[in-house]
Design a protein around this motif. Structure first.
Motif, PDB file in Angstrom:
ATOM      1  N   SER A 148       6.447   0.724   5.380  1.00 36.85           N
ATOM      2  CA  SER A 148       5.234  -0.027   4.977  1.00 36.85           C
ATOM      3  C   SER A 148       5.530  -1.513   4.877  1.00 36.85           C
ATOM      4  CB  SER A 148       4.720   0.503   3.631  1.00 36.85           C
ATOM      5  OG  SER A 148       5.696   0.330   2.625  1.00 36.85           O
ATOM      6  N   ARG A 151      -0.133   2.002   3.520  1.00 34.41           N
ATOM      7  CA  ARG A 151      -0.297   2.166   2.060  1.00 34.41           C
ATOM      8  C   ARG A 151      -0.535   3.637   1.695  1.00 34.41           C
ATOM      9  NH1 ARG A 151      -3.466  -2.473   3.056  1.00 34.41           N
ATOM     10  NH2 ARG A 151      -2.482  -4.378   2.216  1.00 34.41           N
ATOM     11  N   ASP A 173      -3.522  -0.201   6.035  1.00 39.72           N
ATOM     12  CA  ASP A 173      -4.109   0.831   5.164  1.00 39.72           C
ATOM     13  C   ASP A 173      -3.387   2.172   5.336  1.00 39.72           C
ATOM     14  OD1 ASP A 173      -5.896  -1.016   4.230  1.00 39.72           O
ATOM     15  OD2 ASP A 173      -7.487  -0.444   5.642  1.00 39.72           O
TER      16      ASP A 173
END
Length: 393
Positions: free
Chosen positions: A164, A185, A182
């Motif tokens: 990430s 995450r 996104d």
């Protein structure tokens, strides 16, 4: 005339003067002789009475002295520990290995209760211990697997954090889109949740396992049940607590013995003593350690030795006072009131009267309060005389 002459001659022979002839008659001679005999008889009676009084006085004084220095009593009893033999498990009596009133050694089996039920209980307890061990092994494996899952989840979380971070950097450089950020995450949150879930599963597995080894709750319970089963099986054999004899029982094979209910009486032969009740005024010079000689009614003519163990400091004299009630007084008065007696415990010398110590048997007891006393000679003589009285009691 010849007879008259003879009477006159005899009278002249009895008296030399007229006055003597008047006093000296046959009746007077008889009275004089009787008076002399009565006087001699009275003197003999007086002499015998004086001798009796002197002997009585001597015996009285001797008794007072002897009662202090060589106190004796015929109120002695052989005492011992009488133990009711009570089975600790219930069951049918299948074997009786003793006979009443025969010497038994400590640990000797008196009777056996059917052990089958307790053997089954022992086998079941052993299986439960094995099962508990197996369960603990399975639970241990579960803990190991849960720990591996935690390690794997933590590795995934670490990898998700690295990935990430790279994606966020590339998004900032506008190499990748916000959608990719996104997704990164979401994967990071999922990896973090996976770690939490794995740790929760590990906690549950460790809780099921509990402590390891014998400290494990399930294993400990199984071991305690096994110990109880072994103890119950051992208790199916009723054993003698000490050396002694079994008495007062009417057991028969097939009798059902209930736990807690006596089946026979056991008399210990290890701790046997004599309890002698002495008058209170005989205890003045007596103390623990004084030498004792005693005669048992069971063994006439024999004298045994022992020692004073202790003297009781109190007895129950019938005075029972309760709070809220008036005090009670006794009505016994007078110089010759009934004497109070106190128990004195006497221990046998080693091996003395072995085999003759029958609990409840009577004994005559003589205590020597001083060493090398002249009174002891009389005491030794008297206790030996008394020992022969048992033949006629």
């Amino acid at each position: 005339m010849a007879d008259k002459h003879n009477d006159i001659s005899s009278t002249e022979l009895r008296a030399n003067t007229p006055e003597q002839a008047v006093l000296s008659t046959p009746t007077d001679d008889i009275h004089v002789a009787n008076g002399a005999a009565d006087k001699s008889k009275n003197q003999k009676i007086r002499k015998a009475t004086n001798i009796i009084l002197i002997v009585v006085a001597f015996l009285f004084v001797f008794h007072l002295i002897a009662d202090r220095y060589i106190p004796s009593t015929d109120l002695g009893r052989v005492r011992g520990f009488v133990v009711p033999i009570t089975p600790q498990v219930s069951g049918e009596v299948i074997e009786i290995l003793t006979t009443p009133n025969t010497l038994i050694r400590k640990g000797q089996v008196l009777a056996r209760i059917n052990p089958r039920d307790y053997e089954i209980a022992l086998f079941t307890a052993e299986q439960n211990v094995t099962q508990a061990g197996q369960n603990m092994g399975a639970l241990t494996a579960n803990v190991t697997a849960a720990k591996a899952k935690v390690v794997n989840a933590e590795a995934n979380f670490t990898n998700a954090k690295v990935q990430s971070k790279r994606i966020f950097t590339m998004v900032e450089q506008q190499v990748m889109s916000e959608a990719d950020a996104d997704n990164a995450r979401a994967e990071l949150a999922s990896a973090e949740a996976g770690v939490a879930s794995a740790k929760a599963d590990l906690a549950k597995a460790e809780e099921r396992l509990g402590s390891e080894g014998e400290n494990n709750t399930a294993v400990k319970s199984a071991l305690l049940a096994l110990e109880q089963a072994e103890l119950n099986l051992a208790r199916s054999e009723i054993k003698a607590p000490t050396d002694g004899v079994a008495s007062n029982f009417r057991l028969k094979e097939g009798f059902y013995a209930n736990a807690g209910q006596p089946v026979m009486t056991f008399i210990s032969s290890e701790d046997v003593w004599i309890e002698a009740n002495f008058r209170e005024n005989s205890l003045g010079n007596m103390q623990a350690g004084d030498k004792v000689e005693f005669a048992l009614d069971y063994a006439p003519g024999e004298v045994f030795t022992g020692k004073v163990a202790y003297i009781d400091y109190g007895v129950d004299w019938g005075q029972s006072e309760q709070t809220g009630k008036l005090a009670q007084t006794t009505g016994q008065t007078g110089w010759l009131r009934q004497s109070q007696r106190f128990p004195v415990t006497i221990h046998f010398d080693d091996e003395e009267a072995k085999g003759l110590r029958r609990v409840g048997g009577q004994a005559d007891v003589m205590v020597y309060t001083e060493e090398n006393s002249l009174m002891n000679l009389f005491g030794k003589f008297w206790i030996r005389v008394v020992s022969w009285f048992s033949y006629v009691r």
